[in-house]
Design a protein around this motif. Structure first.
Motif, short mmCIF file in Angstrom:
data_model
loop_
_atom_site.label_atom_id
_atom_site.label_comp_id
_atom_site.label_asym_id
_atom_site.label_seq_id
_atom_site.Cartn_x
_atom_site.Cartn_y
_atom_site.Cartn_z
N ARG A 24 0.82 -1.21 0.00
CA ARG A 24 0.00 0.00 0.00
C ARG A 24 0.86 1.27 0.00
O ARG A 24 0.54 2.24 -0.69
N ASP A 25 1.96 1.27 0.76
CA ASP A 25 2.83 2.45 0.82
C ASP A 25 3.41 2.79 -0.56
O ASP A 25 3.41 3.95 -0.97
N ILE A 26 3.89 1.76 -1.26
CA ILE A 26 4.49 1.98 -2.58
C ILE A 26 3.41 2.34 -3.60
O ILE A 26 3.62 3.21 -4.46
N ASP A 27 2.25 1.70 -3.50
CA ASP A 27 1.14 2.04 -4.40
C ASP A 27 0.75 3.51 -4.25
O ASP A 27 0.43 4.19 -5.24
N ALA A 28 0.77 4.01 -3.02
CA ALA A 28 0.42 5.41 -2.77
C ALA A 28 1.36 6.34 -3.52
O ALA A 28 0.93 7.29 -4.18
N LEU A 29 2.65 6.07 -3.44
CA LEU A 29 3.62 6.95 -4.09
C LEU A 29 3.60 6.80 -5.61
O LEU A 29 3.84 7.77 -6.33
N LYS A 30 3.29 5.60 -6.10
CA LYS A 30 3.16 5.43 -7.56
C LYS A 30 2.00 6.25 -8.09
O LYS A 30 2.09 6.88 -9.15
N ASN A 31 0.89 6.26 -7.37
CA ASN A 31 -0.27 7.04 -7.79
C ASN A 31 0.01 8.55 -7.70
O ASN A 31 -0.40 9.32 -8.57
N ILE A 32 0.70 8.94 -6.63
CA ILE A 32 1.08 10.35 -6.47
C ILE A 32 1.99 10.77 -7.63
O ILE A 32 1.84 11.87 -8.20
N ALA A 33 2.93 9.92 -7.99
CA ALA A 33 3.86 10.22 -9.08
C ALA A 33 3.11 10.40 -10.40
O ALA A 33 3.40 11.32 -11.17
N THR A 34 2.15 9.53 -10.66
CA THR A 34 1.37 9.62 -11.91
C THR A 34 0.57 10.92 -11.96
O THR A 34 0.56 11.63 -12.98
N GLN A 62 -2.33 16.70 -12.70
CA GLN A 62 -3.73 16.59 -12.29
C GLN A 62 -3.85 16.97 -10.81
O GLN A 62 -3.68 16.13 -9.93
N LEU A 63 -4.15 18.22 -10.57
CA LEU A 63 -4.17 18.75 -9.21
C LEU A 63 -5.21 18.08 -8.34
O LEU A 63 -4.92 17.66 -7.21
N LEU A 64 -6.44 17.97 -8.83
CA LEU A 64 -7.52 17.38 -8.04
C LEU A 64 -7.25 15.91 -7.75
O LEU A 64 -7.50 15.44 -6.64
N VAL A 65 -6.75 15.19 -8.75
CA VAL A 65 -6.42 13.77 -8.56
C VAL A 65 -5.32 13.62 -7.52
O VAL A 65 -5.37 12.73 -6.65
N TYR A 66 -4.33 14.49 -7.60
CA TYR A 66 -3.23 14.49 -6.62
C TYR A 66 -3.79 14.69 -5.21
O TYR A 66 -3.44 13.95 -4.28
N LYS A 67 -4.65 15.68 -5.06
CA LYS A 67 -5.23 15.98 -3.75
C LYS A 67 -6.03 14.79 -3.22
O LYS A 67 -5.95 14.45 -2.03
N ASN A 68 -6.79 14.15 -4.10
CA ASN A 68 -7.60 13.00 -3.69
C ASN A 68 -6.73 11.82 -3.25
O ASN A 68 -7.06 11.12 -2.29
N TYR A 69 -5.62 11.61 -3.95
CA TYR A 69 -4.71 10.52 -3.57
C TYR A 69 -4.08 10.78 -2.20
O TYR A 69 -3.92 9.86 -1.39
#
Length: 411
Positions: free
Chosen positions: A268-278, A284-291
């Motif tokens: 989960r920790d690595i998945d979080a940072l992969k999504n943040i990186a994407t 994508q500001l809103l997507v970043y904030k949601n992640y």
């Protein structure tokens, strides 16, 4: 006695020697200590902090039967097993204090100093910074007198962490420098070296904004923690990925986490940072904030991650705002907020900050809620013109001075 008669020595009965008996007792004690360690490791694996704490307390009397060095190593190992679980039950500090009191009573100076060094670290972990600074100062004075360099490195490291948490960067850097200077003269265990590298990376990233150097330190820390199977390896790996995102190299995140060493830490920790990186790579500001909100359980417990994720959000927001307002000379703040899907108050505050920082040339009419942008060619060039005039006058004065010197010489 008749001549030629041999005198036989008196016969002695064979009895177990005292040394053999002592050796047997020592073997029994060592076997008992190994059993205690084995039980402690099993409890640590099961995260059974309650029984492990009781095991440490109940077996103190047995440690009086062994040498002070062996007893110190045993207690430190048991305490490390308990604290490395990171259960944060709230009794860690009291347990450490109890063991320090016991070591003081039994006049185990080396053990007391080791436990006090660990107590400084606990004060940092639980946010009792002033207690940590006070204890570290006293302990450093004592350790410098006996020249215990190994323990000095640990205390300097914990002191650096505390000062960094308090925002006193100069002292944090000074303590870390002292630790790294001292460690060059001794053998440094891989785990301690990894802790030093991790702290070095944090300071380079947070205060000096040198993310390339910070990444190198985090990589060294990751390898060191991984070699001793420390749970802190995941933390170092997360910082590595964060540095890549900040350096606008988010596309390298996937290649790092798919590497041989990092592969086993996927979760989960690595998945979080992969999504943040994407999200950051695609602006994508809103997507970043949601992640960030979705994975708050991953980030919120780490002040370093929170700090840098906030900075990334601000940078991404600035980029989005510049892109949105670029086609306009006059635009309602409400309209800008709708375009980037953020609250109007947040957008107005950020636009005001960008104007003050010189990132935008314009002004906000708060009465009408309108952002007015100035044309780039309207920039006042008076300062540059005055500066150029002064430089030219300086050249003229220098030239006149040189000519006056020649005339004086001729006369």
């Amino acid at each position: 006695m008749a001549a030629g008669t041999a005198v036989l020595p008196p016969q002695t009965t064979s009895t177990p020697s005292a040394s053999s008996s002592a050796a047997g007792v020592e073997v029994d004690i060592n076997a008992s200590l190994e059993t205690i360690l084995s039980e402690a490791r099993q409890m640590a694996e099961k995260k059974d902090h309650h029984n492990l704490r009781q095991l440490i307390i109940d077996n103190r009397p047995k440690l009086l039967q062994v040498s002070k060095a062996k007893a110190a190593k045993m207690v430190r190992t048991l305490i490390d097993l308990y604290l490395d679980m990171e259960a944060k039950t709230g009794v860690e500090i009291q347990l450490c204090k109890d063991c320090i009191e016991w070591a003081t009573t039994e006049k185990r100076i080396f053990l007391r100093q080791n436990l006090q060094a660990r107590l400084v670290e606990l004060y940092f972990t639980f946010g009792q910074f002033q207690d940590g600074i006070d204890l570290a100062a006293k302990l450093l004075d004592e350790l410098k007198k006996v020249d215990d360099k190994s323990l000095l490195v640990e205390v300097f490291l914990h002191e650096s962490r505390i000062y960094h948490a308090l925002g006193n960067i100069s002292k944090a850097r000074a303590s870390l420098t002292s630790a790294r200077t001292t460690v060059t003269t001794i053998y440094c265990p891989p785990k301690l070296q990894a802790q030093l590298d991790l702290q070095s990376g944090i300071i380079h990233a947070s205060e000096e904004k040198d993310f390339k150097t910070a990444y190198s330190y985090f990589y060294e820390a990751f390898e060191g923690f991984d070699s001793v199977s420390s749970p802190h390896a995941l933390r170092a790996l997360k910082y590595m990925l964060l540095c890549k995102i900040i350096m606008n190299q988010a596309d390298e995140v996937k290649s790092i986490v798919s590497g041989k060493l990092a592969l086993k830490y996927n979760g989960r920790d690595i998945d979080a940072l992969k999504n943040i990186a994407t999200a950051y790579h695609e602006k994508q500001l809103l997507v970043y904030k949601n992640y960030v909100q979705e994975y708050s359980d991953v980030f919120q417990s780490d002040p370093v991650m929170v700090h840098h994720l906030k900075k990334l959000y601000e940078r991404l927001m600035e980029q989005n705002l510049c892109r949105v307002v670029q086609p306009y000379s006059t635009v309602h703040v409400r309209k800008v907020a709708e375009l980037i899907e953020l609250p109007e108050a947040d957008v107005e505050k950020k636009l005001s900050q960008m104007i003050l920082d010189g990132l935008l040339r314009g002004t906000i009419d708060q009465g009408s809620g309108v952002l007015e942008l100035f044309q780039t060619d309207d920039k006042d060039k008076t300062y540059e013109a005055v500066l150029e005039t002064i430089q030219n006058l300086e050249k003229v004065m220098t030239c006149l001075y040189d000519k006056s010197k020649k005339l004086t010489y001729l006369n």
